[in-house]
Design a protein around this motif. Structure first.
Motif, PDB file in Angstrom:
ATOM      1  N   ASP A  75     -21.536   9.596  -1.605  1.00  0.00           N
ATOM      2  CA  ASP A  75     -21.748  10.428  -2.784  1.00  0.00           C
ATOM      3  C   ASP A  75     -22.292  11.809  -2.446  1.00  0.00           C
ATOM      4  N   SER A  76     -22.340  12.179  -1.183  1.00  0.00           N
ATOM      5  CA  SER A  76     -22.845  13.491  -0.796  1.00  0.00           C
ATOM      6  C   SER A  76     -21.824  14.573  -1.135  1.00  0.00           C
ATOM      7  N   ILE A  77     -22.268  15.822  -1.073  1.00  0.00           N
ATOM      8  CA  ILE A  77     -21.365  16.943  -1.330  1.00  0.00           C
ATOM      9  C   ILE A  77     -20.246  16.960  -0.293  1.00  0.00           C
ATOM     10  N   ARG A  78     -20.603  16.743   0.958  1.00  0.00           N
ATOM     11  CA  ARG A  78     -19.583  16.710   2.020  1.00  0.00           C
ATOM     12  C   ARG A  78     -18.611  15.553   1.796  1.00  0.00           C
ATOM     13  N   GLY A  79     -19.158  14.389   1.422  1.00  0.00           N
ATOM     14  CA  GLY A  79     -18.290  13.249   1.146  1.00  0.00           C
ATOM     15  C   GLY A  79     -17.352  13.513  -0.011  1.00  0.00           C
ATOM     16  N   ALA A 116     -22.944  20.189  -8.296  1.00  0.00           N
ATOM     17  CA  ALA A 116     -22.426  20.448  -6.944  1.00  0.00           C
ATOM     18  C   ALA A 116     -21.587  19.299  -6.393  1.00  0.00           C
ATOM     19  N   PRO A 117     -22.050  18.030  -6.480  1.00  0.00           N
ATOM     20  CA  PRO A 117     -21.209  16.936  -5.984  1.00  0.00           C
ATOM     21  C   PRO A 117     -19.888  16.816  -6.752  1.00  0.00           C
ATOM     22  N   ALA A 118     -19.929  17.111  -8.061  1.00  0.00           N
ATOM     23  CA  ALA A 118     -18.697  17.044  -8.852  1.00  0.00           C
ATOM     24  C   ALA A 118     -17.731  18.148  -8.445  1.00  0.00           C
ATOM     25  N   TYR A 119     -18.252  19.368  -8.326  1.00  0.00           N
ATOM     26  CA  TYR A 119     -17.393  20.486  -7.958  1.00  0.00           C
ATOM     27  C   TYR A 119     -16.830  20.327  -6.553  1.00  0.00           C
TER      28      TYR A 119
END
Length: 218
Positions: A118-122, A42-45
């Motif tokens: 490193d969050s998904i939003r970030g 998810a963080p990568a995508y």
């Protein structure tokens, strides 16, 4: 000739073009790989999806006639400066993170890569910022939308090409993110996280150096 017969070749062209420009190494792909290795799919995508969102902004703006403004020399210079500054900032963040990761690994302490950056939003905001600040994106979309075949098809043709390009790039992001997750399962460790951050930092520094050379006309 029917509308479908006119638009289908444009869709195929856009898809092939989108795939061909999505896979070469660059800041966005480097960040997708690093986040995938550190935190998973998810963080990568999120980074790739943010970049695709930025592409949507440029594509729509150019289709609606803003290409003459954003394609001016002053606008390109400003974006080049912004992009280079962002890449330098990222290089500093990652190299610092790699240094800290190595120190923690030597001390036998697990590294923490769960910060706000490193969050998904970030990740989404980072991908969006990289795409919006890239002068290459302006040149790319001006070239794609400005083809005679696309212009002859009008707004419908332009949006079909843009949509096909974005479909292909999103497919690449899915493939790359999933592949990196497989590697993560094999190489997950504090040392590997530090290596990934260090390698990404050096790549960002190299991309920033290329921007500096362009600004200086070298």
């Amino acid at each position: 000739m029917s509308a479908a017969a006119t638009l289908l070749p444009l869709a195929a062209y856009g898809f092939v073009l989108g795939w061909s420009v999505a896979w070469p190494p660059g800041p966005i792909n480097a960040e997708i790989v690093r986040r995938g290795l550190a935190r998973g799919f998810a963080p990568a995508y999120a980074v790739g999806f943010g970049a695709a969102s930025g592409d949507v902004v440029w594509a729509v703006a150019i289709v609606l006639g803003a290409g003459a403004v954003v394609g001016s020399a002053d606008a390109k210079l400003g974006l080049e400066l912004l992009s280079t500054a962002l890449l330098l900032l990222l290089a500093a963040v990652y190299l610092r993170g790699a240094w800290r990761g190595i120190a923690l690994w030597r001390a036998g302490t697990a590294s923490d890569s769960s910060g706000r950056f490193d969050s998904i939003r970030g990740g989404y905001l980072l991908g969006l910022g990289l795409a919006l600040s890239s002068p290459w994106n302006i040149a790319f979309w001006l070239a794609v939308i400005g083809r005679p075949e696309t212009l002859q098809a009008g707004f419908a043709g332009a949006f079909v090409v843009a949509g096909a390009v974005l479909l292909a790039t999103n497919l690449w992001v899915l493939v790359l993110s999933a592949a990196v997750v497989v590697l993560r399962l094999r190489f997950a460790s504090g040392a590997w996280d530090a290596i990934a951050k260090g390698a990404t930092g050096l790549l960002m520094l190299a991309f920033a150096g290329a921007g500096v050379r362009r600004l200086l006309g070298l």
